[in-house]
Design an enzyme around this catalytic site. Structure first.
Site, PDB file in Angstrom:
ATOM      1  N   ARG A   1      -2.842 -13.742 104.896  1.00  0.00           N
ATOM      2  CA  ARG A   1      -3.086 -15.189 104.916  1.00  0.00           C
ATOM      3  C   ARG A   1      -2.672 -15.703 106.289  1.00  0.00           C
ATOM      4  NH1 ARG A   1      -0.068 -19.843 103.719  1.00  0.00           N
ATOM      5  NH2 ARG A   1      -1.257 -21.509 102.691  1.00  0.00           N
TER       6      ARG A   1
ATOM      7  N   LYS B   1       5.278 -17.981 110.927  1.00  0.00           N
ATOM      8  CA  LYS B   1       6.518 -18.355 110.266  1.00  0.00           C
ATOM      9  C   LYS B   1       7.716 -18.270 111.203  1.00  0.00           C
ATOM     10  CE  LYS B   1       5.007 -17.996 105.544  1.00  0.00           C
ATOM     11  NZ  LYS B   1       5.225 -17.519 104.173  1.00  0.00           N
TER      12      LYS B   1
END
Length: 306
Positions: A282, A243
């Site tokens: 994840r 991210k």
């Protein structure tokens, strides 16, 4: 036999013959490993996801990528057909299902435990019919009433993610006095709606929604206070992989690290999250995170010496 042989008297086969394989038994949520944090592999069947958009945009390439993750040790394969990156355009449920259903069917047939990454109840329902065993919904505070009803009726595990707004508006909504406290409170509010629809406490998994309506500093603060999510009484999923806030951290010469250059930092967050008791992480790159959760589990089990 795994393959067909040439019929007697016909001589050797002159072309490759098909391999007959029986589908493996469907994987079950209840059979997931215990004793360590689980690793959920990300499989984006999209042309525009922030990290790997276009790499797995066809069913064949997506199935191959999913199988590689499965054989690399991923406990769960999370299949999504719509990008949730900031600014992403909406995809119709029909197009989303066209992308993901063949992939889910193939991975389930191979023996993988599959989750469906969607905000649409109709896509979630189609995915469950195709063999998916978990619904991973990043709609956050805008959850569809039909989704709550589906989760209640199907009794499958459901990932409740914190997000304000949608992909186009969430960056403008990242204003908090105390991000950890407010995220927990807002998750509890949606959780109560799920309860009212008949969803069981044991079905719910919470995700703090790193990067969804949070800036870099807020993401780090949430990671520092993961323990506050425990007050909700549910399993916790941490999804930090590649991210933006990791790219910012790894900036070199004024240039943010590209998504594929963030895997080592992702594995570090995996180890920290696992050591703090996260149920699952994840990630895009399964191998390093699988090693990280095993190290964290061994550290947690290490005897204390005096």
């Amino acid at each position: 036999m795994d393959s067909l042989a040439a019929a007697p008297g016909t001589g050797p086969a002159t072309s490759p013959l098909p391999v007959l394989r029986k589908p493996r038994p469907a994987a079950k949520f209840a059979d997931l490993p215990t004793g360590r944090t689980l690793v959920m592999g990300i499989l984006n069947v999209t042309p525009d996801s922030f990290s790997d958009g276009g790499k797995h945009a066809t069913a064949d390439t997506a199935i191959a990528a999913g199988l590689r993750m499965f054989y690399a040790g991923a406990d769960i394969i999370d299949v999504g057909g719509e990008s949730t990156r900031p600014g992403a355009e909406d995809v119709t449920p029909e197009e989303e299902q066209r992308r993901v259903i063949p992939v889910i069917e193939a991975l389930v047939k191979a023996g993988a435990l599959v989750s469906i990454d969607t905000t649409h109840a109709s896509t979630a329902a189609a995915a469950l019919k195709a063999g998916a065993a978990i619904i991973n919904d990043v709609s956050g505070l805008t959850i569809e009433p039909e989704m709550a009803e589906l989760v209640a009726a199907s009794k499958v595990p459901y990932v409740l993610t914190h997000r304000r707004g949608d992909a186009r508006t969430m960056d403008s909504l990242a204003e908090y006095q105390d991000v950890a406290v407010e995220v927990v409170a807002e998750l509890a509010g949606v959780r109560d709606k799920l309860y009212a629809a008949g969803v069981g406490k044991e079905q719910i998994i919470v995700d703090p929604g790193l990067g969804f309506a949070k800036n870099d500093a807020q993401n780090w603060e949430l990671l520092q206070h993961l323990d506050q999510l425990d007050s909700l009484g549910h399993k916790v999923l941490v999804a930090a992989s590649r991210k933006r806030f990791l790219g910012t951290l790894l900036t070199v010469a004024g240039k943010s690290a590209a998504p594929e250059e963030r895997d080592d930092a992702t594995a570090a967050i995996t180890a920290i999250s696992a050591f703090r008791g996260a149920w699952a992480v994840r990630v895009h790159d399964v191998g390093p995170s699988l090693d990280a959760v095993k190290v964290a589990a061994r550290m947690a089990a290490a005897p204390t010496t005096t």
